[in-house]
Design an enzyme around this catalytic site. Structure first.
Site, PDB file in Angstrom:
ATOM      1  N   GLU A 140       0.925  -1.102  -0.154  1.00  0.00           N
ATOM      2  CA  GLU A 140      -0.074   0.037   0.007  1.00  0.00           C
ATOM      3  C   GLU A 140       0.888   1.315   0.124  1.00  0.00           C
ATOM      4  OE1 GLU A 140      -3.751   1.869   2.579  1.00  0.00           O
ATOM      5  OE2 GLU A 140      -1.906   0.628   3.635  1.00  0.00           O
ATOM      6  N   HIS A 152       0.009   7.401   6.512  1.00  0.00           N
ATOM      7  CA  HIS A 152       1.345   6.994   5.915  1.00  0.00           C
ATOM      8  C   HIS A 152       2.188   8.082   6.241  1.00  0.00           C
ATOM      9  CE1 HIS A 152       0.046   3.495   3.127  1.00  0.00           C
ATOM     10  NE2 HIS A 152      -1.063   3.903   4.189  1.00  0.00           N
ATOM     11  N   HIS A 226      -9.945   1.005   0.446  1.00  0.00           N
ATOM     12  CA  HIS A 226     -10.907   1.340   1.564  1.00  0.00           C
ATOM     13  C   HIS A 226     -11.754   2.495   1.332  1.00  0.00           C
ATOM     14  CE1 HIS A 226      -7.209   3.744   2.301  1.00  0.00           C
ATOM     15  NE2 HIS A 226      -6.681   2.841   2.962  1.00  0.00           N
ATOM     16  N   ASN A 229     -12.157   6.565   2.342  1.00  0.00           N
ATOM     17  CA  ASN A 229     -10.891   6.933   3.292  1.00  0.00           C
ATOM     18  C   ASN A 229      -9.674   7.181   2.394  1.00  0.00           C
ATOM     19  OD1 ASN A 229     -12.297   4.646   5.177  1.00  0.00           O
ATOM     20  ND2 ASN A 229     -11.638   6.425   6.182  1.00  0.00           N
ATOM     21  N   ALA A 230      -9.110   8.508   2.566  1.00  0.00           N
ATOM     22  CA  ALA A 230      -7.795   8.696   1.975  1.00  0.00           C
ATOM     23  C   ALA A 230      -8.253   8.923   0.566  1.00  0.00           C
ATOM     24  CB  ALA A 230      -6.765   7.965   2.334  1.00  0.00           C
ATOM     25  N   ARG A 237     -19.796  19.257  -8.409  1.00  0.00           N
ATOM     26  CA  ARG A 237     -18.986  19.519  -9.506  1.00  0.00           C
ATOM     27  C   ARG A 237     -17.779  18.756 -10.007  1.00  0.00           C
ATOM     28  NH1 ARG A 237     -21.063  24.083  -7.510  1.00  0.00           N
ATOM     29  NH2 ARG A 237     -19.334  24.701  -6.170  1.00  0.00           N
ATOM     30  N   HIS A 261     -14.577   4.001  10.363  1.00  0.00           N
ATOM     31  CA  HIS A 261     -14.029   4.424   8.965  1.00  0.00           C
ATOM     32  C   HIS A 261     -14.851   4.965   8.027  1.00  0.00           C
ATOM     33  CE1 HIS A 261     -10.420   2.237  10.417  1.00  0.00           C
ATOM     34  NE2 HIS A 261      -9.791   2.684   9.421  1.00  0.00           N
ATOM     35  N   ASP A 283      -8.535  -4.049   7.316  1.00  0.00           N
ATOM     36  CA  ASP A 283      -7.565  -3.061   7.552  1.00  0.00           C
ATOM     37  C   ASP A 283      -7.062  -3.019   8.780  1.00  0.00           C
ATOM     38  OD1 ASP A 283      -6.412  -0.407   6.065  1.00  0.00           O
ATOM     39  OD2 ASP A 283      -7.292   0.551   7.981  1.00  0.00           O
ATOM     40  N   GLY A 311      -6.071   2.582  11.520  1.00  0.00           N
ATOM     41  CA  GLY A 311      -6.700   1.250  11.185  1.00  0.00           C
ATOM     42  C   GLY A 311      -7.755   0.559  12.020  1.00  0.00           C
TER      43      GLY A 311
END
Length: 384
Positions: A140, A152, A226, A229-230, A237, A261, A283, A311
């Protein structure tokens, strides 16, 4: 803990599992039995016509379903693979998963130094040779968008090159099964090289526009990591990555169904739109106070040192139960979200994900509360 071969030394290679309800992946069968022979399902048949004279295993009135598959899990029982990419960490991770009905996992290494990424691939390659519960490694990152890095580590994020990918593939020697990248920073040549090597590409930790994400799905990305998320969200628009997943005909998406999450209503909406393209992951991480990833538990999830959601504390049976009880997904379908649909993404649905003649005898037995009572891999049944 040392890795244990999960089996019963007294169980014959050919036996009949009866007195149970079978969730086969296509039907719910009561008063049926599984005939297992040398690690495969020889037959699914009504109990009244089951052959006699065989060794029998009493299913104790429990439910039986195909073994669960978790394509994104980081650690268990205090051993975090992203900090300790070792056989010991993999043993803890696969062993814990097995005790919770999960017969196959992708051990996941988040964005890290190339040295650590290589170590993860080396460890996975060696472990996989002897332990079929490890389906491979999921990297990942580190090729993600720093705007959507989440927990991260910023210092390791960078753009991919074909040369760097070739080195990862050389080290992996087939162990790299899945990779999460941001499609907006992934050159077409990199995507093509990974796909040529059989790696499943998943869009994640991405700030892609709808157009960039759609182009990614058209050029080899098979999934999104996921969901919600992120990643860039669905806006009026600018539909973003979420909108591109919804709108695409074939892209799958993983989702963390823990109510933290993403809201269970978001899971429900996504299920209505994606249908069989939505699958479950945990996760899941574990406590860690060393290395690049340091996590602490906060109620029913984990956060990093900055308090960023890092997580889950899920098991796949809990995710299935949440889908059935909180989202309103029928149990048979919720089970498919954690078995058949991830098997499809990996191209393993001709071996895993069904209780059918010829399939690998990977399955789990559970009660009405979705508590795992026993698990079998290649027919070797263990009662917990």
């Amino acid at each position: 803990m040392p890795y244990t071969h999960f089996h019963s030394p007294t169980l014959p290679v050919r036996y009949l599992l009866r007195n149970c309800t079978l969730y086969t992946g296509t039907s719910v069968l009561r008063h049926h039995a599984l005939l297992i022979d040398t690690g495969r399902i020889e037959a699914v048949l009504p109990e009244v016509v089951a052959p006699t004279g065989l060794s029998e295993v009493d299913g104790r009135g429990l439910n039986v379903a195909p073994g669960l598959l978790d394509l994104q899990v980081y650690g268990a029982e205090g051993r975090l693979f992203s900090v300790q990419p070792t056989a010991d960490a993999l043993a803890a991770l696969t062993g814990f998963a097995f005790r919770h009905g999960t017969t196959g996992v992708l051990a996941t290494m988040p964005t890290n130094s190339l040295t650590m990424m290589h170590a993860a691939l080396e460890a996975g390659k060696e472990f996989q040779r002897h332990h079929p519960g490890l389906l491979g490694i999921h990297l990942e990152g580190p090729y993600i968008n720093p705007v959507k890095k989440g927990a991260h580590q910023q210092e390791f994020i960078h753009a991919p090159t074909v040369a760097e990918i070739d080195e990862l593939l050389r080290v992996a020697d087939g162990a790299l099964r899945m990779m999460t990248l941001a499609p907006e920073i992934t050159p077409p040549a990199v995507a093509a090289r990974l796909r040529e090597a059989g790696v499943v590409l998943s869009a994640g930790h991405s700030n892609a526009t709808y157009t960039e994400a759609t182009q990614g799905f058209s050029s080899g990305f098979a999934a999104a990591t996921h969901l919600f998320n992120a990643m860039s969200g669905l806006q009026g628009r600018e539909p973003g990555l979420v909108g591109a997943v919804y709108d695409h005909a074939a892209a799958q998406a993983s989702i963390i169904a823990d109510g933290v999450h993403c809201d269970f209503a978001s899971v429900r909406i996504s299920k209505k739109l994606l249908q069989e393209r939505l699958f479950l992951i945990t996760d899941a991480v574990t406590e860690s106070q060393q290395g690049a990833y340091r996590f602490r538990r906060q109620a029913d999830h984990f956060v990093d040192e900055q308090g960023t959601l890092a997580g889950s504390a899920l098991t796949l049976p809990q995710a299935v139960r949440n889908c059935a009880e909180q989202v309103g997904v029928p149990l048979a379908e919720a089970l498919r979200m954690a078995s058949l649909y991830p098997a499809r993404l990996l191209g393993l649905d001709d071996e895993l994900g069904y209780l059918e003649t010829g399939y690998t005898a990977d399955f789990w037995l559970f009660d009405e509360e979705l508590t795992t009572v026993a698990t079998a891999r290649a027919g070797k049944l263990v009662w917990h």
